[in-house]
Design a protein around this motif. Sequence first.
Motif, PDB file in Angstrom:
ATOM      1  N   ASP A   1       0.834  -1.328   0.109  1.00 46.54           N
ATOM      2  CA  ASP A   1       0.609   0.036   0.199  1.00 46.54           C
ATOM      3  C   ASP A   1       0.799   1.135  -0.111  1.00 46.54           C
ATOM      4  O   ASP A   1       1.868   1.373   1.022  1.00 46.54           O
ATOM      5  CB  ASP A   1      -0.886   0.066   1.570  1.00 46.54           C
ATOM      6  CG  ASP A   1      -1.902   0.578   1.553  1.00 46.54           C
ATOM      7  OD1 ASP A   1      -2.225   1.530   0.303  1.00 46.54           O
ATOM      8  OD2 ASP A   1      -2.458   1.448   2.177  1.00 46.54           O
ATOM      9  N   GLY A   2       0.909   2.162  -1.510  1.00 45.08           N
ATOM     10  CA  GLY A   2       1.357   3.686  -0.965  1.00 45.08           C
ATOM     11  C   GLY A   2       2.710   3.260  -0.834  1.00 45.08           C
ATOM     12  O   GLY A   2       2.994   2.400  -2.553  1.00 45.08           O
ATOM     13  N   GLN A   3       3.754   3.445  -0.899  1.00 49.01           N
ATOM     14  CA  GLN A   3       5.474   3.318  -0.757  1.00 49.01           C
ATOM     15  C   GLN A   3       5.517   1.567   0.101  1.00 49.01           C
ATOM     16  O   GLN A   3       5.022   1.543   1.544  1.00 49.01           O
ATOM     17  CB  GLN A   3       6.659   4.669   0.326  1.00 49.01           C
ATOM     18  CG  GLN A   3       6.939   4.316   0.025  1.00 49.01           C
ATOM     19  CD  GLN A   3       8.387   4.515   0.521  1.00 49.01           C
ATOM     20  OE1 GLN A   3       8.143   5.550   0.696  1.00 49.01           O
ATOM     21  NE2 GLN A   3       9.538   4.829   0.340  1.00 49.01           N
ATOM     22  N   PRO A   4       5.828   0.651  -0.993  1.00 51.28           N
ATOM     23  CA  PRO A   4       6.152  -0.847  -0.081  1.00 51.28           C
ATOM     24  C   PRO A   4       6.610  -0.774   0.820  1.00 51.28           C
ATOM     25  O   PRO A   4       7.985  -0.219   1.072  1.00 51.28           O
ATOM     26  CB  PRO A   4       6.512  -1.347  -0.996  1.00 51.28           C
ATOM     27  CG  PRO A   4       6.157  -0.883  -2.689  1.00 51.28           C
ATOM     28  CD  PRO A   4       6.474   0.536  -2.109  1.00 51.28           C
ATOM     29  N   SER A   5       6.526  -1.340   2.369  1.00 52.87           N
ATOM     30  CA  SER A   5       7.773  -1.857   3.184  1.00 52.87           C
ATOM     31  C   SER A   5       6.668  -2.948   4.116  1.00 52.87           C
ATOM     32  O   SER A   5       5.903  -3.271   3.729  1.00 52.87           O
ATOM     33  CB  SER A   5       7.736  -0.159   3.705  1.00 52.87           C
ATOM     34  OG  SER A   5       6.383  -0.174   5.093  1.00 52.87           O
ATOM     35  N   CYS A   6       8.214  -3.065   5.124  1.00 47.61           N
ATOM     36  CA  CYS A   6       7.634  -4.155   5.748  1.00 47.61           C
ATOM     37  C   CYS A   6       7.377  -3.221   7.429  1.00 47.61           C
ATOM     38  O   CYS A   6       7.044  -2.212   8.048  1.00 47.61           O
ATOM     39  CB  CYS A   6       8.726  -4.535   6.713  1.00 47.61           C
ATOM     40  SG  CYS A   6       8.408  -6.306   7.205  1.00 47.61           S
ATOM     41  N   ARG A   7       5.585  -4.019   7.426  1.00 52.21           N
ATOM     42  CA  ARG A   7       4.327  -3.484   8.733  1.00 52.21           C
ATOM     43  C   ARG A   7       4.032  -4.561   9.842  1.00 52.21           C
ATOM     44  O   ARG A   7       4.196  -5.484   8.988  1.00 52.21           O
ATOM     45  CB  ARG A   7       3.411  -2.431   8.559  1.00 52.21           C
ATOM     46  CG  ARG A   7       3.522  -1.702   6.908  1.00 52.21           C
ATOM     47  CD  ARG A   7       2.694  -0.728   6.235  1.00 52.21           C
ATOM     48  NE  ARG A   7       2.784   0.100   5.585  1.00 52.21           N
ATOM     49  CZ  ARG A   7       1.992   0.904   4.548  1.00 52.21           C
ATOM     50  NH1 ARG A   7       0.815   0.355   4.891  1.00 52.21           N
ATOM     51  NH2 ARG A   7       2.360   1.119   3.588  1.00 52.21           N
ATOM     52  N   TYR A   8       3.597  -3.860  10.605  1.00 54.20           N
ATOM     53  CA  TYR A   8       2.795  -4.757  11.975  1.00 54.20           C
ATOM     54  C   TYR A   8       1.627  -5.685  10.924  1.00 54.20           C
ATOM     55  O   TYR A   8       0.833  -4.516  10.324  1.00 54.20           O
ATOM     56  CB  TYR A   8       2.806  -4.110  12.920  1.00 54.20           C
ATOM     57  CG  TYR A   8       1.709  -5.164  13.739  1.00 54.20           C
ATOM     58  CD1 TYR A   8       2.409  -5.998  14.162  1.00 54.20           C
ATOM     59  CD2 TYR A   8       0.833  -4.614  14.193  1.00 54.20           C
ATOM     60  CE1 TYR A   8       1.797  -6.964  15.430  1.00 54.20           C
ATOM     61  CE2 TYR A   8       0.238  -5.009  16.137  1.00 54.20           C
ATOM     62  CZ  TYR A   8       0.825  -6.543  15.917  1.00 54.20           C
ATOM     63  OH  TYR A   8      -0.348  -7.351  16.870  1.00 54.20           O
ATOM     64  N   GLY A   9       1.782  -6.753  11.369  1.00 54.79           N
ATOM     65  CA  GLY A   9       0.345  -7.264  10.274  1.00 54.79           C
ATOM     66  C   GLY A   9      -0.934  -6.374  10.340  1.00 54.79           C
ATOM     67  O   GLY A   9      -1.949  -5.931   9.103  1.00 54.79           O
ATOM     68  N   PRO A  10      -1.405  -5.918  11.257  1.00 52.73           N
ATOM     69  CA  PRO A  10      -2.529  -5.596  11.261  1.00 52.73           C
ATOM     70  C   PRO A  10      -2.967  -4.076  11.193  1.00 52.73           C
ATOM     71  O   PRO A  10      -3.454  -3.519  10.533  1.00 52.73           O
ATOM     72  CB  PRO A  10      -3.322  -5.390  13.333  1.00 52.73           C
ATOM     73  CG  PRO A  10      -2.216  -6.327  13.695  1.00 52.73           C
ATOM     74  CD  PRO A  10      -1.156  -6.309  12.697  1.00 52.73           C
ATOM     75  N   LEU A  11      -1.657  -3.240  10.564  1.00 49.03           N
ATOM     76  CA  LEU A  11      -1.069  -1.995  10.156  1.00 49.03           C
ATOM     77  C   LEU A  11      -0.891  -2.018   8.881  1.00 49.03           C
ATOM     78  O   LEU A  11      -1.273  -1.062   7.828  1.00 49.03           O
ATOM     79  CB  LEU A  11       0.024  -1.335  10.891  1.00 49.03           C
ATOM     80  CG  LEU A  11       0.071  -1.581  12.414  1.00 49.03           C
ATOM     81  CD1 LEU A  11       1.883  -0.400  12.435  1.00 49.03           C
ATOM     82  CD2 LEU A  11      -1.032  -0.364  11.864  1.00 49.03           C
ATOM     83  N   CYS A  12      -1.496  -3.381   8.219  1.00 48.82           N
ATOM     84  CA  CYS A  12      -1.164  -3.204   6.786  1.00 48.82           C
ATOM     85  C   CYS A  12      -3.023  -3.653   6.051  1.00 48.82           C
ATOM     86  O   CYS A  12      -3.482  -4.564   6.919  1.00 48.82           O
ATOM     87  CB  CYS A  12      -0.416  -4.193   6.370  1.00 48.82           C
ATOM     88  SG  CYS A  12      -0.493  -4.159   4.693  1.00 48.82           S
ATOM     89  N   PRO A  13      -3.892  -3.030   4.980  1.00 47.81           N
ATOM     90  CA  PRO A  13      -5.010  -2.875   4.700  1.00 47.81           C
ATOM     91  C   PRO A  13      -5.089  -4.376   4.280  1.00 47.81           C
ATOM     92  O   PRO A  13      -3.647  -4.618   3.540  1.00 47.81           O
ATOM     93  CB  PRO A  13      -4.574  -2.481   3.392  1.00 47.81           C
ATOM     94  CG  PRO A  13      -4.481  -1.391   3.843  1.00 47.81           C
ATOM     95  CD  PRO A  13      -3.398  -1.413   4.863  1.00 47.81           C
ATOM     96  N   PRO A  14      -5.713  -5.772   4.621  1.00 42.12           N
ATOM     97  CA  PRO A  14      -6.053  -7.088   3.731  1.00 42.12           C
ATOM     98  C   PRO A  14      -5.253  -7.272   2.575  1.00 42.12           C
ATOM     99  O   PRO A  14      -4.415  -7.832   1.659  1.00 42.12           O
ATOM    100  CB  PRO A  14      -6.425  -7.315   4.153  1.00 42.12           C
ATOM    101  CG  PRO A  14      -7.594  -6.831   5.482  1.00 42.12           C
ATOM    102  CD  PRO A  14      -6.805  -5.497   5.014  1.00 42.12           C
TER     103      PRO A  14
END
Length: 1864
Positions: free
Chosen positions: A725-738
């Motif tokens: 989403d947006g600029q691809p990055s590694c995020r904590y699971g719940p912070l990333c839209p499914p």
Amino acid sequence: MAPWPLLLFLLLLPLTRNQRFSLPNISFNHLVLAPDQGTLYVGAVNHLFQLSPELKMEAVAVTGPVIDSPDCLPFHDLAECPQAQLTDNANQLLLVSSRAQELVACGQVRQGVCEKRRLGDVTQVLYQAEDPGDGQFVAANTPGVTTVGLVVPLAGRDLLLVARGLAGKLSAGVPPLTVRQLAGPQPFSSEGLGRLVVGDFSDYNNSYVGAFSDAHSAYFVFRRRGARAQAEYRSYIARVCLGDVNLYSYVEVPLACHGQGLIQAAFLALDTLLGAFSAGTSQAQAALCAFPLADLDKSMEQARRLCYTTGGQGSSGMEEATVEYGVTSRCVTLPPVFLNSSQGQIYHSQQVGPPGSAISPDLLVDSSGDHLYVLTAQQVDRVLVAACHQFLNCTTCLQARDPLCGWCILQGRCTRRGECERATQPNQWLWSYENNYCLHIQSLLPAQHPRQEQGQITLSVPRLPTLAMDEYFHCAFGDYDSLAQVEGRHVVCVTPPGDQVPPNPLGSDHVTLPLALMFEDVVVAATAFSFYDCSAVQALEVAAPCRTCVSSLWRCHWCPQSSHCVYGEHCPEGEKTVYSAQEVDIQVRGPGACPQVEDLASPQLVPVGWESHLALHIQNLHYFQGLPALYYCWLELPGKLQKLPASLEETSRDSGLIHCQAQQFYLPMSQRELPVPIYVTRGESQRLDNAHDLHVILYDCAVGHPDCSHCQAANGSLSCLWCGDGQPSCRYGPLCPPDAVEQLCPTPIIDMIEPLTGPPEGGLAITILGSNLGQAFNDVQNAVTVAGRPCNPDSSLYRISARIVCLTSPAPNGTSGPVQVAIKNRPPSVSIQHFIYQDPVLLSLSPQWGPQSGGTQLTIHGQHLQTGGNITAFVGDQPCLIQEPVCPEAIICQTMPQAEPGEAVVLVVFGHVERKLLTIPFRYTANPQLVAAEPTVSFRGGGRLIRVRGIGLDVVWQPLLSVWLEDEDQVKALGVQGQVVNPRRSCSAPAADPQACIQLESGLLQVSTLPPLAENRVIPRECLVRGQGGSPRPLTDLHPCPLQCSTLCSVNSSSLLLCHSPAVPDGALPKRVFFALDNMQVDFASASGGQGFLYQPNPRLVPLSHEGLAHPYRLKPGHVLDVEGEGLNLGISKEEVRVHIGDGECLVKTLTLTHLYCEPPLQAPQPTNGSGTLPQFVVQMGNVRLALGPVQYEADPKMSTFPVEAQVGLGLGATVLIAAVLLLTLMYRHKSKQALRDYQKVLVQLENLETGVGDQCRKEFTDLMTEMTDLTSDLEASGIPFLDYRTYAERAFFPGHGGCPLKPGLEGSGEEGRRATVYQGLTQLSNLLNSKLFLLTLIHTLEEQPSFSQRDRCHVASLLSLALHSKLEYLTDIMRTLLGDLAAHYVHKNPKLMLRRTETMVEKLLTNWLSICLYAFLKEVAGEPLYMLFRAIKYQVDKGPVDAVTGKAKRTLNDSHLLREDVEFRPLTLMALAGPGTYPAAGSSEVQRMPVRVLDTDTITQVKEKVLDQVYKGTPFSQRPSVHSLDLEWRSGLAGHLTLSDEDLTSVTQNHWKRLNTLQHYKVPDGATVVLIPQLHNGGTVSQRLGQTGCPSGESTPMMEDGEEGGVRLWHLVKATEEPEGAKVRRSSLRERERERARAKAIPEIYLTRLLSMKGTLQKFVDDTFQAILSVNRPVPIAVKYLFDFLDELAEKHGIEDPETLHIWKTNSLLLRFWVNALKNPQLVFDVRVSDNEDAILAVIAQTFIDSCVVSEHKVGRDSPVNKLLYAREIPCYKQMVEKYYADIHQSSPASYQEMNSTLAELSGNYTSAPHCLEALQELYNNIHRYYDQIISALEEDPVAQKMQLACRLQQIAALVENKVTDL
């Protein structure tokens, strides 16, 4: 018989230093003592000596040798005894007659006759028999036969008892024992007196051992055969009554000792006869037996009665006694043997006399009983019987086990038993052989005590001595005394009240005091006793106050509701108590009973950016039941403390859960994980204990996971997902839209492959770098191909997503293609770079031979040699060290030593593939040999041609003639720099010339290097030693580093080398001269047949013209030139000297030590280029080139050439000059008035200029505040680099020394015993300094001495400060007294001048006292703003260009350091690397890139300094590496490495001006990558040469003094303005000089704008610093208040009411004395380096502070400097601050004496350097020694000092420290 060595008796003697008397070639025989005078008399061979009690010789009498024979009676005529010859006269008997004051001496000559001499002077003979009869033959006439005797005092006369053995045929008529006269007409005659007569003297040949007497009897101990010619020898003792002149009472009995043989020595002591027995002369088996005299006398008396009453028969009828025939009765009996029943014990032993020498039986004790005199054949020793006084405490006294010494308890000293008054009473005198331990306190009850309350303690002291009724013991707790109550072995003492107990040390919960049980002022027993403070216990551990309280060593309890740690009593009523673990009677106690947080109930991992709930388990809540309260969770985040409301959920009666309010967390910096401590409070302040370390871990998925593969490979517990989403990055699971979660990672990307070539055989390791290169090794296991061939990855070298290392497969030669990585389910990734399979080929070698010692530079020619990344070479079995870089057609390497000569195959390994050059092997030849070298002498300037002959010299690659220099520091000071022989080369550039020369004063110094090292580089300034086989290896820094100067020799042939001698600086000592033939070294002496190489001083020549070098020498045609000098032919021959006049040569005809004669050319030669209009006379001696001035050839004499026209012109010129002077005088008056009007306009313009630069200041200030904010965050981690207290104190006490200048160790201490004596003396000096009268007298006496300089006063004052640092209360008292004296002195002169300078010792003491007392204030209050001001100045200076040569800067406050030229510059940001493979290597395993702000006009050294500042921004300056030990390397791309330096071959030189290299010169772009690497050589950069000239640490020096080098002047931004002398002379018009003066006076607006801009930017930091110094918002240091109060008292005492005077005193004592010094010299407080520009700015600020402190009005006028104009508006405000500061301190409550003393006592312990204290005392004594007599006189003139014996004590100290003779 020879004397028996009485070692068994000497075993009683302690080991002490003896007094001794000995003379060469003289043997001693006997020793006697005159009891009344204490004079000693020594009988020796041919001499009699009279000695004082101290063994000083008083007189000597010569007694031989004489013409004599033992077979002749005494004679007068030699014809009476033809066999007589010169005979030594050994002394056989020596006795003292006290009544007659006579000395009886009997020798062996003249048949043993005796003589009498006067006791007062043995040289005076009182009686000597002229014609002695046989009745006067006394002593044995043979040296081996013993004679013993006694002087028997009877009523009215003295008699002589003499016993002797049989000696010679003429002594057969002399009885064994006789009674002889001492007075009368015939002294020494036995006529009419008793003689022991036997039938046959030969049967009674007694060998006498000794003679003794008591009050009634005389005893003789001897050995002989038994009665009636028995063959067996036995031991006997004989007795005769003293009054029996006829020997009627003579009785003898045999002695036996446990079967140990015959008696060898005897001694009478304490009514007991001690006998030493031995079975033979070797004394291998010996015994000591004791025979009580009472038992001996009883046995003898019984035998005597048996002889005369029963015929010798006893009660049994057996014969027990026999009466022998003869005139005198003699009874013989066989009594029982008296043996000592106890086992003997050796108490003490000492070597007396030379080893193996026998001890004479003449052992004497002096009248005092303190000394023993011991005689051997070679010397007399005076030995101290007991040295009890040297044992200073009971332990050493008893451990010494001296049988005569013991510890006198109530006197507190080691004494002999008789010296202890109560030694007879029990437990008063401790002896090591009865009591092996000292009096001690066995136990204490209680063992500790709370400091808040006063109580009783009971001491258990075994064997406590009993006191008299009116005597008592007392207890000393430190300085507090209390009366002791004794109850048997128990002593009860009262502890001091709470206010009398010293405060606890910082960070401690108790204070330990010495507890001493004392009698009067004597310590009887001592121990340590602790006073604890429960309230301080809980502060030791903030995280667990309750657990800390109840688990402490003390009986402390915890009150959970009030959060107090209490002792003894319980908590307040109604509050439950957590009891101490020491309370054994209570079941619930200790740390486990505390209310505490047990653990986390929620997950420890907490993601950032997501609302998380934290929960914790809590225990032991019953203490708070019924007491509602709010709970809070606290997280200690970096930089802040976050509070979260919490709720309590009770899960049981005693436990529950704390739920913290949900919260989103964020990390302040980019971090992957951050442990954050967490704790819980009840309310906002009542903290609950953490049972253990509790923390949550905040983590950020985005950090450390730069791509999808990294993200998906992360630990599953982190729940990290790759979000598109947006600029691809590694995020904590719940912070990333499914719908944005990416399950598959993108296609791999290949950034780089290395290497790009490899051999066809494969097996080469290729490194592939990129991203998304798999999430695990399984992803890439079969996914890599290189040029279409499989490549097998290595699992151990694989890095997730970032790196693949694989081994290539075989492929045909020439195969090429890209690298391809195909991850499953993803399209393959193809590299842009192609890999080529190429076959390396070896073709040839050059050279093809070299010495077996190695060191040959070998070039291997071939094709495709740049194959693979790991290339190694071998010659035979030995590695050949490759020099980088490897070129496609050539590899250069250096051979290693080989064991034997012969051929070896060259092998090159490309990865795992080998290539051999079989057709052309390398041939190791025999090592070269040197057989001759001449000449063997040279001047220090070097350059003399040395011819070296030898064998096989053409095989050497690089022959050098080298010299090692002894003192590297002196060489550095001369500016000598090493140069690289083999600098880093490139494949296309030719090799550099290895010879490098540096111009010195009178010659060229070649400084080259050692042969190349194993690392293929040359390190000229490092130490090297030779390992096995001659290979060099670097040494560590622990070894001294000699500098090696070398010259490169040329190989003329296989048998001849031509070398030039290296130059040696005048300050260095040549240590070794040798030839370095590649890896082999040959000393010059070995090559020249044993003749070492000698360096002579450089020659000195006198200029040709007597008027100086600038004046020409007038040479008449046809004349020979005579040049005078010194040492001209010491290091060169006539043929080697070259003399030139311009371009012509002057032929040298003669060369002597002081003259050089040369024949000049007939015609005047032409001058050489640049030497002027006349040819120069130059003498060249090797490298020594001396120009002696110009030469002018004279023509024939002619008329005067001064034309009439010139004379007329000169007159007109003088007229014009006079008119011009008048005109200029009028113009000057007009200009003066105009200048005054112009200057008044300047003050008006100042305010306008400040307004004009306001915007610029605001922008600069914004940038500066941003930088300071970053600095503040850095300081939170690293802290301000304060100097430790010890370094701070040393720099304050001894400014200008860079530290403490005291010499380590005791001067002249010599051996260990002497060191102890000096230490004792210095300890007594330390005690003597505690006498106030002595110290004041010492100070006043020293200051009265005319030769005692101001510098000496300051130095001695600092030594006193150091020596008395542990007694600051006393030092303060001394200072008060001296300040009072100083005030009384100045009151009568001008009181305003007091304390203005540091001219007296008290003023320096005041400076040091303030430095001590204000150190804590500096660290806690004033240090931070002062450091921020310094850093702000540094940041501002670095933002603008700084000229490295002149030291001037664009940004400054000091106009004298202002760079006025408008230099264009551009700021750059470089990326500095730090990590593995760089310098410094960071702790991280990854290379870190750090941005560094620089300017393109910065020199390379300036860039290195800025890089170091960034890399080491949290490190003190003293712990950083030197900028001169590192090189700056610019890296570009994969292989582009360029080392930058201030000077190199690319430096621009024009018209004798060389410009220093800058980043602009190298065209380094913005964002370039640089790295600091260890310097491979100490190359010739100017900045480095300057850095090695010995500047003190923390300072830097511009390059002005080193600006010229070999006629070339250096410049950086602007060229120096100095003009040649000729130009200055030519510029002589008044108009030009006026213009220059105006230019110097003017303040161009652009320059003033720069100064004002700098001032405005720094204003906030200046204000903050002044505010911190002059503010009273914080408590004023008690020392300042104390000092100001004292100055007020002095003013009131002397009636000074002028407030201005008091203001001046306070200003001079504090602000100008201490704070101005701290402002100007931050390096005295911080561990920093202060550059010249920063120092100049600080000087302006410090001057502003000074102007603010003075009382007079601050005025600016036409002559005011710019620096004063800058702060003209602020100074009145600062003045008000100073006045308010003084007023506020005056109005504050006075500092109490107790508070000040308490503070001083705490400060006294800060400086704990006992060695420095001892060194200070040594230095102080040296100053006392300079004026010793004056000090002694001053002390003796003072009546109070006389009573205190201060002069005597000082004399004792002098005697101990330097063996000074005193009159004590």
